[in-house]
Design a protein around this motif. Structure first.
Motif, PDB file in Angstrom:
ATOM      1  N   LEU A   1       0.639  -1.025  -0.158  1.00 48.57           N
ATOM      2  CA  LEU A   1       0.366   0.039   0.168  1.00 48.57           C
ATOM      3  C   LEU A   1       1.096   1.396  -0.457  1.00 48.57           C
ATOM      4  CD1 LEU A   1      -2.237  -0.715   2.493  1.00 48.57           C
ATOM      5  CD2 LEU A   1      -2.753  -1.266   0.163  1.00 48.57           C
ATOM      6  N   ALA A   2       0.333   2.196  -0.763  1.00 53.71           N
ATOM      7  CA  ALA A   2       1.377   3.584  -0.439  1.00 53.71           C
ATOM      8  C   ALA A   2       0.052   4.766   0.088  1.00 53.71           C
ATOM      9  CB  ALA A   2       0.846   3.843  -2.595  1.00 53.71           C
ATOM     10  N   VAL A   3       1.085   5.935   0.899  1.00 50.09           N
ATOM     11  CA  VAL A   3       0.644   7.014   1.849  1.00 50.09           C
ATOM     12  C   VAL A   3       1.426   7.908   1.396  1.00 50.09           C
ATOM     13  CG1 VAL A   3       0.145   6.874   4.050  1.00 50.09           C
ATOM     14  CG2 VAL A   3      -0.448   4.321   3.920  1.00 50.09           C
ATOM     15  N   ASP A   4       0.777   8.442   0.895  1.00 46.20           N
ATOM     16  CA  ASP A   4       1.472   9.715   1.213  1.00 46.20           C
ATOM     17  C   ASP A   4       1.626  10.543   2.148  1.00 46.20           C
ATOM     18  OD1 ASP A   4       1.861   9.459  -1.644  1.00 46.20           O
ATOM     19  OD2 ASP A   4      -0.053   9.942  -2.447  1.00 46.20           O
ATOM     20  N   ALA A   5       2.693  11.380   2.340  1.00 45.34           N
ATOM     21  CA  ALA A   5       2.349  12.853   4.077  1.00 45.34           C
ATOM     22  C   ALA A   5       2.573  13.463   3.517  1.00 45.34           C
ATOM     23  CB  ALA A   5       2.854  11.178   4.862  1.00 45.34           C
ATOM     24  N   GLU A   6       2.059  14.666   4.696  1.00 45.59           N
ATOM     25  CA  GLU A   6       2.778  15.736   4.773  1.00 45.59           C
ATOM     26  C   GLU A   6       3.196  16.275   5.492  1.00 45.59           C
ATOM     27  OE1 GLU A   6       2.321  20.005   3.136  1.00 45.59           O
ATOM     28  OE2 GLU A   6       0.467  18.952   1.879  1.00 45.59           O
ATOM     29  N   VAL A   7       4.045  17.041   6.555  1.00 43.98           N
ATOM     30  CA  VAL A   7       4.018  16.517   7.756  1.00 43.98           C
ATOM     31  C   VAL A   7       4.193  18.810   7.838  1.00 43.98           C
ATOM     32  CG1 VAL A   7       6.243  16.459   8.455  1.00 43.98           C
ATOM     33  CG2 VAL A   7       5.276  16.807  10.220  1.00 43.98           C
ATOM     34  N   ARG A   8       3.511  19.449   8.583  1.00 44.17           N
ATOM     35  CA  ARG A   8       3.857  21.058   8.765  1.00 44.17           C
ATOM     36  C   ARG A   8       4.586  21.917  10.744  1.00 44.17           C
ATOM     37  NH1 ARG A   8       1.700  23.912   4.503  1.00 44.17           N
ATOM     38  NH2 ARG A   8       0.692  22.863   3.200  1.00 44.17           N
ATOM     39  N   PRO A   9       5.855  21.731  10.729  1.00 42.61           N
ATOM     40  CA  PRO A   9       5.659  21.793  11.529  1.00 42.61           C
ATOM     41  C   PRO A   9       5.671  23.203  12.452  1.00 42.61           C
ATOM     42  CG  PRO A   9       7.664  21.436  10.479  1.00 42.61           C
ATOM     43  CD  PRO A   9       6.469  21.898   8.972  1.00 42.61           C
ATOM     44  N   ARG A  10       4.783  23.086  13.765  1.00 37.90           N
ATOM     45  CA  ARG A  10       4.556  24.539  14.456  1.00 37.90           C
ATOM     46  C   ARG A  10       5.461  24.313  15.597  1.00 37.90           C
ATOM     47  NH1 ARG A  10      -0.749  23.404  10.822  1.00 37.90           N
ATOM     48  NH2 ARG A  10      -0.852  25.193   9.719  1.00 37.90           N
ATOM     49  N   ALA A  11       4.630  25.253  16.587  1.00 33.95           N
ATOM     50  CA  ALA A  11       5.613  25.397  17.470  1.00 33.95           C
ATOM     51  C   ALA A  11       5.055  24.445  19.013  1.00 33.95           C
ATOM     52  CB  ALA A  11       5.783  26.621  18.558  1.00 33.95           C
ATOM     53  N   ARG A  12       3.371  24.211  18.218  1.00 29.24           N
ATOM     54  CA  ARG A  12       2.853  23.400  19.111  1.00 29.24           C
ATOM     55  C   ARG A  12       1.690  22.102  19.094  1.00 29.24           C
ATOM     56  NH1 ARG A  12       3.581  23.871  24.595  1.00 29.24           N
ATOM     57  NH2 ARG A  12       3.633  26.103  25.197  1.00 29.24           N
ATOM     58  N   ALA A  13       1.022  22.226  17.601  1.00 27.34           N
ATOM     59  CA  ALA A  13       0.332  21.030  17.375  1.00 27.34           C
ATOM     60  C   ALA A  13       0.691  20.838  16.093  1.00 27.34           C
ATOM     61  CB  ALA A  13      -0.675  20.727  17.539  1.00 27.34           C
ATOM     62  N   SER A  14       2.354  20.306  15.321  1.00 27.35           N
ATOM     63  CA  SER A  14       2.694  19.892  14.147  1.00 27.35           C
ATOM     64  C   SER A  14       1.701  19.236  13.641  1.00 27.35           C
ATOM     65  CB  SER A  14       4.251  19.448  13.456  1.00 27.35           C
ATOM     66  OG  SER A  14       4.547  20.470  14.270  1.00 27.35           O
ATOM     67  N   THR A  15       0.756  19.351  12.181  1.00 31.38           N
ATOM     68  CA  THR A  15       0.012  18.821  11.721  1.00 31.38           C
ATOM     69  C   THR A  15       0.588  18.333   9.818  1.00 31.38           C
ATOM     70  OG1 THR A  15      -1.500  20.413  11.368  1.00 31.38           O
ATOM     71  CG2 THR A  15      -2.291  18.719   9.875  1.00 31.38           C
ATOM     72  N   LEU A  16      -0.456  16.641  10.467  1.00 27.57           N
ATOM     73  CA  LEU A  16      -0.049  15.323   9.335  1.00 27.57           C
ATOM     74  C   LEU A  16      -1.113  15.061   8.876  1.00 27.57           C
ATOM     75  CD1 LEU A  16       1.920  13.176   8.885  1.00 27.57           C
ATOM     76  CD2 LEU A  16       1.561  11.341  10.507  1.00 27.57           C
ATOM     77  N   THR A  17      -0.416  15.440   7.948  1.00 27.01           N
ATOM     78  CA  THR A  17      -1.490  14.952   6.608  1.00 27.01           C
ATOM     79  C   THR A  17      -1.299  13.629   6.263  1.00 27.01           C
ATOM     80  OG1 THR A  17      -2.308  17.190   5.978  1.00 27.01           O
ATOM     81  CG2 THR A  17      -3.475  15.883   4.544  1.00 27.01           C
ATOM     82  N   LEU A  18      -2.459  12.624   6.112  1.00 25.52           N
ATOM     83  CA  LEU A  18      -2.295  11.202   5.264  1.00 25.52           C
ATOM     84  C   LEU A  18      -2.840  10.751   4.100  1.00 25.52           C
ATOM     85  CD1 LEU A  18      -1.313   9.035   8.268  1.00 25.52           C
ATOM     86  CD2 LEU A  18       0.497  10.201   7.099  1.00 25.52           C
ATOM     87  N   ARG A  19      -2.709  10.368   3.515  1.00 21.73           N
ATOM     88  CA  ARG A  19      -3.544  10.038   1.784  1.00 21.73           C
ATOM     89  C   ARG A  19      -3.209   8.792   1.459  1.00 21.73           C
ATOM     90  NH1 ARG A  19      -4.106  12.323  -3.758  1.00 21.73           N
ATOM     91  NH2 ARG A  19      -5.757  11.279  -4.542  1.00 21.73           N
ATOM     92  N   LEU A  20      -4.125   7.909   1.876  1.00 20.43           N
ATOM     93  CA  LEU A  20      -3.705   5.657   1.338  1.00 20.43           C
ATOM     94  C   LEU A  20      -4.856   6.054   0.011  1.00 20.43           C
ATOM     95  CD1 LEU A  20      -3.408   3.080   2.301  1.00 20.43           C
ATOM     96  CD2 LEU A  20      -5.953   3.390   3.112  1.00 20.43           C
ATOM     97  N   HIS A  21      -3.695   5.599  -0.962  1.00 21.44           N
ATOM     98  CA  HIS A  21      -4.559   5.330  -2.156  1.00 21.44           C
ATOM     99  C   HIS A  21      -4.716   3.903  -2.238  1.00 21.44           C
ATOM    100  CE1 HIS A  21      -1.975   8.245  -3.751  1.00 21.44           C
ATOM    101  NE2 HIS A  21      -1.120   8.689  -2.964  1.00 21.44           N
ATOM    102  N   ASP A  22      -5.949   4.047  -2.817  1.00 19.03           N
ATOM    103  CA  ASP A  22      -6.005   2.430  -3.176  1.00 19.03           C
ATOM    104  C   ASP A  22      -5.620   1.531  -4.165  1.00 19.03           C
ATOM    105  OD1 ASP A  22      -8.487  -0.231  -3.139  1.00 19.03           O
ATOM    106  OD2 ASP A  22      -9.083   1.419  -4.184  1.00 19.03           O
ATOM    107  N   LEU A  23      -5.216   0.286  -4.212  1.00 18.14           N
ATOM    108  CA  LEU A  23      -4.407  -0.247  -4.825  1.00 18.14           C
ATOM    109  C   LEU A  23      -5.443  -2.523  -5.058  1.00 18.14           C
ATOM    110  CD1 LEU A  23      -1.220  -1.541  -5.503  1.00 18.14           C
ATOM    111  CD2 LEU A  23      -1.714  -2.334  -3.596  1.00 18.14           C
TER     112      LEU A  23
END
Length: 584
Positions: free
Chosen positions: A396-418
């Motif tokens: 399975l392929a999962v894309d990820a993007e993290v946006r660093p911040r001082a308190r709550a950094s945001t991690l966004t994931l996207r799962l591709h169907d296979l």
């Protein structure tokens, strides 16, 4: 064993030993330590051998004509302990095989084992090996090798599946997975067994000499005892000024040497009538060597990639259908892509499918009958195994993007169907972990639900799902943190995997944040060599200075390149030889 080869001919080689060759082996163990210009480590290696206790009758320290303090240090060790027998070669051999052969010739004990000068034996290794060898009367006894990353100290077990439990193997063909452990150093050999069958290492400058030696051992059909004890510590120094051969893979010569050693190993097994072992060795090549080097192709020059591709195609053309059938899917797929394409293609996708765990990036192509294929350009590479592969092994392929911040950094994931597999199982949630690279402890753990993405338009490939997690990255200890995921499905199945950094510019930009009581920190998302997303947390002040210096160097290099006149039309000088070491 770290060394820079001397290119004098093997006929110039020789050794100075303090004792004549033995007439009959005595009880106990001879430990053969080989080294070249490794004064910083050789003392630790020899002492770890001496510390094994009275079963060690002698430590034969073969110095491959060092020009540093190694001979003097070995002499001092011999003065302190009579069991140390220095063997000083008169000329550098250019490889690891000749010094080990000198050790085999000099051994006076019933059993022997090998130790490289930059590694160590853990406490109790010899006792555990010798006890099993005596109890079961085996010609070869082997145990766990711990692969220790330095300076972090993080340890992994080499070929862990072989050493889950103790076992007696009456014939190597009864357990073909033995070919996966090509190391010579985590094993205790009966000396008369090696001599009777004339089992030796290739002489002179020969990379991956372990492959050939191990094949010769297996071809002689020994009884083998497997024990679960750790018996060898393999030190991996990736930041060393001179890399060992097992780490220095930048030149195409390393790959061609590996192919040659593997080819010889297979021929040795086949000539001995061990066709099952020969086929297993080819399958191991596809699963291990091919994947390891394929992951790095994108980082190599165009010239290297072309040479690698054409050389690999030629070698793979000698494999048969049974060899491919025995190999796990990632290596088998990469091999078929290489055979199908005359020139390098799809390197980003190859890197991902070669990752551990494997990931197959979209697009997900099908042929005219609707069967999965690698791509429309290479329909002769089938992927039909993906329709029946267990979910826990699905790439399975999962894309990820993290946006660093001082308190709550945001991690966004996207799962591709296979090919409809994820849709059929229905993604429910994802467990997110950040593991410290140094000691694998968990720094953060969160669970988030998957949300189906909006309706796909005509240009989109397959369905996908998204998840979002808030992470306190600034609260982590400084160091490297690897992202690990467990994708859970409604049917109870799951897949443990890693994430690929989301495509697009600006997705991996670092950020400096100010945190109370911790001061300035650098939070830097980055892509590992395997293409997985990871995060570095570093003290901000020193990181800022390093970043400024790096930026200044880039600006100066760019300015020099702009002003530099065109290079003359002649070949560049050959690179310096790498450090020599036992190549695994």
């Amino acid at each position: 064993m770290n060394s820079t080869p001397d290119h004098r001919s093997p006929s110039d080689a020789g050794s100075i030993a303090p004792a004549a060759a033995p007439v009959a082996p005595a009880d106990g163990v001879s430990i053969v330590v080989i080294g070249y210009n490794d004064a910083p480590h050789v003392v630790d290696a020899v002492r770890s051998a001496l510390a094994q206790g009275p079963h060690v009758r002698e430590v034969i320290a073969v110095d491959d004509h060092s020009t540093d303090a190694s001979p003097r240090l070995l002499a001092a060790l011999a003065a302190d302990d009579s069991r140390v027998r220095p063997v000083l070669r008169r000329a550098n051999s250019g490889g690891c095989g000749t010094p080990r052969n000198d050790g085999i010739d000099a051994a006076t004990s019933a059993h022997l084992m090998f130790l490289d000068s930059d590694d160590v034996l853990p406490p109790g290794a010899v006792d555990a090996l010798l006890t099993a060898a005596r109890e079961h009367g085996t010609e070869v006894t082997t145990g766990r090798c711990l692969r220790r990353e330095l300076p972090s100290g993080h340890e992994t077990v080499w070929q862990p599946g072989l050493y889950d439990s103790a076992a007696i193997i009456e014939h190597p063909a009864h357990r073909t997975s033995l070919v996966q452990d090509t190391l010579c150093v985590n094993k205790l050999y009966r000396t008369d067994f090696l001599r009777q069958h004339r089992i030796r290492f290739p002489e002179g400058r020969f990379l991956y000499e372990d492959f050939v030696f191990t094949a010769r051992v297996l071809a002689a059909a020994p009884r083998i005892a497997l024990i679960a004890n750790p018996v060898y510590v393999w030190h991996v120094r990736r930041e060393a000024a001179r890399l060992s051969l097992s780490l220095d893979r930048a030149g195409i010569g390393n790959w061609t040497a590996r192919l040659d050693a593997h080819r010889q190993a297979v021929e040795i097994l086949a000539a001995a009538g061990e066709q099952r072992l020969a086929s297993a060795a080819r399958a191991k090549f596809l699963d291990h060597s091919l994947c390891m080097y394929a992951r790095e192709l994108g980082d190599r020059s165009a010239e290297y990639r072309a040479a690698w591709w054409h050389t690999t195609r030629a070698y793979l053309s000698t494999f048969d259908a049974a060899d491919f059938a025995r190999a796990p899917a990632p290596g088998r797929v990469i091999a078929r892509v290489v055979l199908a394409a005359p020139d390098p293609v799809d390197l980003p996708r190859i890197k991902e499918i070669a990752a551990r765990p494997a990931r197959l990036l979209p697009p997900y192509a099908v042929d005219a009958a609707g069967a999965p294929i690698w791509s429309q350009a290479l329909p002769q590479v089938p992927l039909d195994h993906l329709l029946v592969r267990p979910m826990r092994l699905l790439p399975l392929a999962v894309d990820a993007e993290v946006r660093p911040r001082a308190r709550a950094s945001t991690l966004t994931l996207r799962l591709h169907d296979l090919y409809g597999r994820a849709s059929a199982a229905v993604p429910v949630s994802v467990d997110v972990e950040l593991l410290a690279r140094a000691d694998r402890r968990t720094g953060l753990h969160h669970t988030a639900p998957w949300t189906p993405d909006g309706p796909a338009d005509a240009d989109s490939a397959a369905p996908s799902w998204s998840a979002r997690v808030d992470l306190d990255l600034a609260g982590l200890d400084t160091g490297l943190w690897d992202l690990r995921l467990r994708v859970r499905f409604a049917d109870g199945s799951y897949r443990d995997t890693t994430a690929h950094p989301a495509p697009g510019p600006g997705r991996l930009h670092p950020r400096f944040v100010l945190r109370a009581r911790r001061g300035l920190l650098l939070l830097r998302p980055y892509s590992t060599r395997a293409g997985s997303l990871a995060v570095r947390v570093a003290p901000g002040a020193s990181a800022a200075r390093s970043a400024a210096r790096a930026r200044l160097r880039r600006l100066l290099d760019a300015e020099r390149s702009r002003r530099k006149p065109p290079a003359p039309d002649h070949p560049t000088a050959a690179p310096a030889e790498p450090a020599r070491g036992a190549a695994r």
